[in-house]
Write a protein that holds these residues in place. Structure first.
Motif, PDB file in Angstrom:
ATOM      1  N   TYR A 250       0.816  -1.217   0.000  1.00 39.71           N
ATOM      2  CA  TYR A 250       0.000   0.000   0.000  1.00 39.71           C
ATOM      3  C   TYR A 250       0.855   1.273   0.000  1.00 39.71           C
ATOM      4  CZ  TYR A 250      -4.334  -2.661   0.845  1.00 39.71           C
ATOM      5  OH  TYR A 250      -5.419  -3.503   0.729  1.00 39.71           O
ATOM      6  N   ASN A 251       2.163   1.128  -0.026  1.00 39.59           N
ATOM      7  CA  ASN A 251       3.059   2.308  -0.141  1.00 39.59           C
ATOM      8  C   ASN A 251       4.320   1.844  -0.889  1.00 39.59           C
ATOM      9  OD1 ASN A 251       3.610   5.137   0.533  1.00 39.59           O
ATOM     10  ND2 ASN A 251       5.328   4.298   1.679  1.00 39.59           N
ATOM     11  N   GLN A 252       4.236   1.816  -2.204  1.00 38.16           N
ATOM     12  CA  GLN A 252       5.211   1.077  -3.013  1.00 38.16           C
ATOM     13  C   GLN A 252       6.452   1.892  -3.400  1.00 38.16           C
ATOM     14  OE1 GLN A 252       3.191  -0.923  -6.269  1.00 38.16           O
ATOM     15  NE2 GLN A 252       1.512  -1.588  -4.942  1.00 38.16           N
ATOM     16  N   ALA A 253       6.335   3.200  -3.453  1.00 35.04           N
ATOM     17  CA  ALA A 253       7.449   4.118  -3.738  1.00 35.04           C
ATOM     18  C   ALA A 253       8.326   3.669  -4.917  1.00 35.04           C
ATOM     19  CB  ALA A 253       8.299   4.279  -2.480  1.00 35.04           C
ATOM     20  N   PRO A 254       7.740   3.404  -6.094  1.00 36.82           N
ATOM     21  CA  PRO A 254       8.546   2.864  -7.199  1.00 36.82           C
ATOM     22  C   PRO A 254       9.660   3.801  -7.659  1.00 36.82           C
ATOM     23  CG  PRO A 254       6.328   3.427  -7.967  1.00 36.82           C
ATOM     24  CD  PRO A 254       6.326   3.555  -6.470  1.00 36.82           C
ATOM     25  N   GLU A 255       9.413   5.122  -7.673  1.00 37.19           N
ATOM     26  CA  GLU A 255      10.458   6.044  -8.157  1.00 37.19           C
ATOM     27  C   GLU A 255      11.639   6.061  -7.191  1.00 37.19           C
ATOM     28  OE1 GLU A 255       7.282   7.186  -7.792  1.00 37.19           O
ATOM     29  OE2 GLU A 255       6.601   7.303  -9.875  1.00 37.19           O
ATOM     30  N   LEU A 256      11.325   6.091  -5.895  1.00 37.26           N
ATOM     31  CA  LEU A 256      12.407   6.129  -4.901  1.00 37.26           C
ATOM     32  C   LEU A 256      13.227   4.834  -4.953  1.00 37.26           C
ATOM     33  CD1 LEU A 256      13.821   7.550  -2.557  1.00 37.26           C
ATOM     34  CD2 LEU A 256      12.174   6.505  -0.996  1.00 37.26           C
ATOM     35  N   VAL A 257      12.538   3.696  -5.090  1.00 31.30           N
ATOM     36  CA  VAL A 257      13.252   2.412  -5.161  1.00 31.30           C
ATOM     37  C   VAL A 257      14.171   2.416  -6.382  1.00 31.30           C
ATOM     38  CG1 VAL A 257      12.966  -0.080  -5.538  1.00 31.30           C
ATOM     39  CG2 VAL A 257      11.496   1.119  -3.898  1.00 31.30           C
ATOM     40  N   LYS A 258      13.630   2.863  -7.520  1.00 31.58           N
ATOM     41  CA  LYS A 258      14.420   2.882  -8.766  1.00 31.58           C
ATOM     42  C   LYS A 258      15.635   3.819  -8.595  1.00 31.58           C
ATOM     43  CE  LYS A 258      13.619   3.632 -13.722  1.00 31.58           C
ATOM     44  NZ  LYS A 258      14.042   4.997 -14.081  1.00 31.58           N
ATOM     45  N   PHE A 259      15.387   5.006  -8.052  1.00 34.38           N
ATOM     46  CA  PHE A 259      16.476   5.975  -7.876  1.00 34.38           C
ATOM     47  C   PHE A 259      17.583   5.393  -6.983  1.00 34.38           C
ATOM     48  CE2 PHE A 259      18.615   9.198  -5.363  1.00 34.38           C
ATOM     49  CZ  PHE A 259      19.114  10.029  -6.350  1.00 34.38           C
ATOM     50  N   CYS A 260      17.192   4.805  -5.870  1.00 39.35           N
ATOM     51  CA  CYS A 260      18.199   4.256  -4.948  1.00 39.35           C
ATOM     52  C   CYS A 260      18.968   3.138  -5.636  1.00 39.35           C
ATOM     53  CB  CYS A 260      17.532   3.724  -3.679  1.00 39.35           C
ATOM     54  SG  CYS A 260      16.941   5.031  -2.598  1.00 39.35           S
ATOM     55  N   GLN A 261      18.249   2.240  -6.285  1.00 35.06           N
ATOM     56  CA  GLN A 261      18.940   1.103  -6.900  1.00 35.06           C
ATOM     57  C   GLN A 261      19.878   1.576  -8.011  1.00 35.06           C
ATOM     58  OE1 GLN A 261      15.630  -1.594  -7.653  1.00 35.06           O
ATOM     59  NE2 GLN A 261      15.693  -2.377  -5.552  1.00 35.06           N
ATOM     60  N   GLU A 262      19.467   2.589  -8.773  1.00 31.26           N
ATOM     61  CA  GLU A 262      20.355   3.117  -9.829  1.00 31.26           C
ATOM     62  C   GLU A 262      21.606   3.769  -9.236  1.00 31.26           C
ATOM     63  OE1 GLU A 262      17.009   4.020 -13.262  1.00 31.26           O
ATOM     64  OE2 GLU A 262      17.834   5.687 -12.115  1.00 31.26           O
ATOM     65  N   ASN A 263      21.498   4.210  -7.992  1.00 28.33           N
ATOM     66  CA  ASN A 263      22.642   4.853  -7.334  1.00 28.33           C
ATOM     67  C   ASN A 263      23.348   3.932  -6.335  1.00 28.33           C
ATOM     68  OD1 ASN A 263      22.873   7.916  -8.072  1.00 28.33           O
ATOM     69  ND2 ASN A 263      20.689   7.414  -8.068  1.00 28.33           N
ATOM     70  N   ASN A 264      23.126   2.625  -6.517  1.00 28.62           N
ATOM     71  CA  ASN A 264      23.807   1.622  -5.664  1.00 28.62           C
ATOM     72  C   ASN A 264      23.504   1.779  -4.184  1.00 28.62           C
ATOM     73  OD1 ASN A 264      25.121   0.007  -7.507  1.00 28.62           O
ATOM     74  ND2 ASN A 264      26.716   1.561  -7.808  1.00 28.62           N
ATOM     75  N   ILE A 265      22.298   2.198  -3.888  1.00 27.78           N
ATOM     76  CA  ILE A 265      21.862   2.279  -2.489  1.00 27.78           C
ATOM     77  C   ILE A 265      20.816   1.184  -2.312  1.00 27.78           C
ATOM     78  CG2 ILE A 265      20.675   3.697  -0.774  1.00 27.78           C
ATOM     79  CD1 ILE A 265      21.694   6.193  -2.330  1.00 27.78           C
ATOM     80  N   VAL A 266      21.080   0.243  -1.423  1.00 29.53           N
ATOM     81  CA  VAL A 266      20.108  -0.837  -1.190  1.00 29.53           C
ATOM     82  C   VAL A 266      18.926  -0.267  -0.408  1.00 29.53           C
ATOM     83  CG1 VAL A 266      19.712  -2.979   0.126  1.00 29.53           C
ATOM     84  CG2 VAL A 266      21.742  -2.752  -1.333  1.00 29.53           C
ATOM     85  N   VAL A 267      17.715  -0.634  -0.837  1.00 29.58           N
ATOM     86  CA  VAL A 267      16.513  -0.189  -0.125  1.00 29.58           C
ATOM     87  C   VAL A 267      16.079  -1.284   0.839  1.00 29.58           C
ATOM     88  CG1 VAL A 267      14.102   0.519  -0.334  1.00 29.58           C
ATOM     89  CG2 VAL A 267      15.771   1.200  -2.089  1.00 29.58           C
ATOM     90  N   THR A 268      15.921  -0.908   2.097  1.00 34.47           N
ATOM     91  CA  THR A 268      15.292  -1.812   3.069  1.00 34.47           C
ATOM     92  C   THR A 268      13.873  -1.283   3.286  1.00 34.47           C
ATOM     93  OG1 THR A 268      17.350  -2.352   4.214  1.00 34.47           O
ATOM     94  CG2 THR A 268      15.316  -2.663   5.450  1.00 34.47           C
ATOM     95  N   GLY A 269      12.900  -2.179   3.191  1.00 33.56           N
ATOM     96  CA  GLY A 269      11.509  -1.767   3.388  1.00 33.56           C
ATOM     97  C   GLY A 269      11.079  -2.061   4.802  1.00 33.56           C
ATOM     98  N   TYR A 270      10.745  -0.990   5.536  1.00 31.52           N
ATOM     99  CA  TYR A 270      10.206  -1.242   6.883  1.00 31.52           C
ATOM    100  C   TYR A 270       8.684  -1.283   6.839  1.00 31.52           C
ATOM    101  CZ  TYR A 270       9.490   3.878   7.941  1.00 31.52           C
ATOM    102  OH  TYR A 270       9.110   5.197   7.962  1.00 31.52           O
ATOM    103  N   CYS A 271       8.072  -1.809   7.903  1.00 33.13           N
ATOM    104  CA  CYS A 271       6.633  -2.133   7.897  1.00 33.13           C
ATOM    105  C   CYS A 271       6.284  -2.939   6.640  1.00 33.13           C
ATOM    106  CB  CYS A 271       5.752  -0.887   7.965  1.00 33.13           C
ATOM    107  SG  CYS A 271       6.044   0.155   9.377  1.00 33.13           S
ATOM    108  N   PRO A 272       7.029  -3.980   6.311  1.00 33.80           N
ATOM    109  CA  PRO A 272       6.783  -4.688   5.049  1.00 33.80           C
ATOM    110  C   PRO A 272       5.431  -5.393   5.027  1.00 33.80           C
ATOM    111  CG  PRO A 272       8.308  -5.936   6.407  1.00 33.80           C
ATOM    112  CD  PRO A 272       8.120  -4.607   7.094  1.00 33.80           C
ATOM    113  N   LEU A 273       4.826  -5.535   6.223  1.00 32.94           N
ATOM    114  CA  LEU A 273       3.487  -6.146   6.290  1.00 32.94           C
ATOM    115  C   LEU A 273       2.421  -5.081   6.539  1.00 32.94           C
ATOM    116  CD1 LEU A 273       4.536  -9.164   8.541  1.00 32.94           C
ATOM    117  CD2 LEU A 273       4.180  -9.169   6.068  1.00 32.94           C
ATOM    118  N   GLY A 274       2.829  -3.827   6.496  1.00 35.62           N
ATOM    119  CA  GLY A 274       1.885  -2.742   6.767  1.00 35.62           C
ATOM    120  C   GLY A 274       1.790  -2.421   8.246  1.00 35.62           C
ATOM    121  N   GLY A 275       2.594  -3.102   9.070  1.00 42.15           N
ATOM    122  CA  GLY A 275       2.550  -2.849  10.510  1.00 42.15           C
ATOM    123  C   GLY A 275       1.208  -3.251  11.085  1.00 42.15           C
ATOM    124  N   THR A 276       0.846  -2.607  12.200  1.00 40.47           N
ATOM    125  CA  THR A 276      -0.416  -3.001  12.842  1.00 40.47           C
ATOM    126  C   THR A 276      -1.603  -2.183  12.330  1.00 40.47           C
ATOM    127  OG1 THR A 276       0.316  -1.549  14.596  1.00 40.47           O
ATOM    128  CG2 THR A 276       0.529  -3.903  15.011  1.00 40.47           C
TER     129      THR A 276
END
Ligand SMILES: NC(=O)c1ccc[n+]([C@@H]2O[C@H](COP(=O)([O-])OP(=O)(O)OC[C@H]3O[C@@H](n4cnc5c(N)ncnc54)[C@H](OP(=O)(O)O)[C@@H]3O)[C@@H](O)[C@H]2O)c1
Length: 305
Positions: free
Chosen positions: A183-209
């Motif tokens: 429900y919060n996919q942030a595709p541009e940010l993920v793409k930008f980080c990966q293109e700049n060799n920054i690994v993305v860690t996703g927190y609340c990967p289950l949406g939290g509580t």
């Protein structure tokens, strides 16, 4: 089975599934959870000073038989130690609580500063401090030379901030830890980080509580098709995008389940874009006009680089 690893921009290997520890702080439960998780194969543990539970984690870590070099321990400095002269002491304090000689990864928890006496998670304008992010980052870079931390990174940094920061860095952040779930996919940010060799860690990967990702009809259908749970689908979706996940659970069965992911089809992966809601669980200071640049990426104009 060991958890697969992803290689950071400094060559360090980080397990792609880690254990979240926020709010896992009921007396005694957390220590038991850490030991169980490590028995099950978790090696990556996500901590933070502000979670207030690092002493209990440290005690559990000190009782493990797994060699320290096989663990990947992450922690984060809070906003009230952004002044450069406070950063090294903040790391020492974290190491002390965790009973460790070094961290595998230290993150700046949020890209804004609070006054040294302010450790609230819900700042008002009076809590804010004027510390340029690059001043804090240069102090983080200096920590690498001390050998007390193997990698440094950031958390909750949006693209506009990273774009300003990267050209000024001696060391580009190895990781950006941000809220990512279906429900919060942030595709541009993920793409930008990966293109700049920054690994993305996703927190609340289950949406939290608060966010009902696991009740989503599409995710439930995919789970049925793969004979797994909605949680496993949500985690598998992140991993297939190259996003590291750090689900929190204190339940033995769910800890085990969260390590077993499935391979989603390309059609299923594509369909996820239809359930995006831009719904965030975590945004301290969400109502502060002074922090708009942190949360609203389209208008992000970081005043303090
Ligand atoms: N950098 C940051 O600013 C930031 C912000 C927030 C979080 N984090 C990190 O990210 C970690 C994960 O985020 P989170 O804890 O908010 O949320 P989350 O991991 O998305 O969700 C945790 C919730 O899901 C439940 N759960 C876990 N596995 C499940 C499964 N297989 N099936 C059904 N329910 C399941 C847990 O309950 P049970 O424990 O009962 O299983 C808990 O209520 C945190 O613990 C923290 O380490 C970082």
């Amino acid at each position: 089975m060991p958890v697969k690893t992803i290689t950071l921009n400094n060559g360090v290997a980080m397990p792609e599934i880690g254990l979240g520890t926020w709010k896992a702080d009921e007396e005694g439960i957390l220590a038991k959870t850490i030991k169980k998780a490590v028995d099950l194969g978790y090696r990556h543990i996500d901590c933070a000073k502000i979670y207030g539970n690092q002493k209990e984690i440290g005690k559990a870590l000190s009782e493990l038989t797994v060699p320290r070099k096989d663990l990947f321990i992450v922690s984060k400095i809070w906003q009230n130690v952004h002044r450069p002269e406070l950063v090294a002491g903040a790391l020492d304090d974290i190491l002390d609580e965790l009973q460790l000689e070094y961290l595998d990864l230290l993150l700046i928890h949020w890209p804004y500063a609070q006054k040294p006496e302010s450790d609230t998670m819900n700042p008002t304008v009076d809590d804010l401090d004027n510390v340029p992010i690059m001043d804090t980052w240069r102090a983080m870079e200096a920590l690498l030379d001390s050998g007390k931390v193997r990698s440094i990174g950031v958390s909750n940094f949006n693209q506009a901030i990273l774009e300003k920061m990267i050209p000024q860095c001696r060391v580009v952040p190895a990781v950006n830890q941000v809220e990512i779930h279906p429900y919060n996919q942030a595709p541009e940010l993920v793409k930008f980080c990966q293109e700049n060799n920054i690994v993305v860690t996703g927190y609340c990967p289950l949406g939290g509580t608060k966010i009902s990702v696991m009740d989503d009809d599409f995710i439930k259908r995919v789970a049925n098709a793969h004979a797994c749970t909605p949680a496993q689908v949500a985690l598998s979706w992140s991993l297939a995008r190259g996003v590291v996940v750090i689900p929190k659970s204190t339940n033995e069965l769910r800890l085990e389940q969260n390590l077993k992911t499935v391979t989603l089809t390309s059609d299923e992966m594509r369909m996820f874009s239809k359930i995006e809601k831009h719904e965030r669980k975590v945004d301290p200071g969400r109502d502060l006009k002074e922090l708009e640049w942190v949360f609203h990426e389209d208008t992000a104009a970081c005043p303090l680089i």
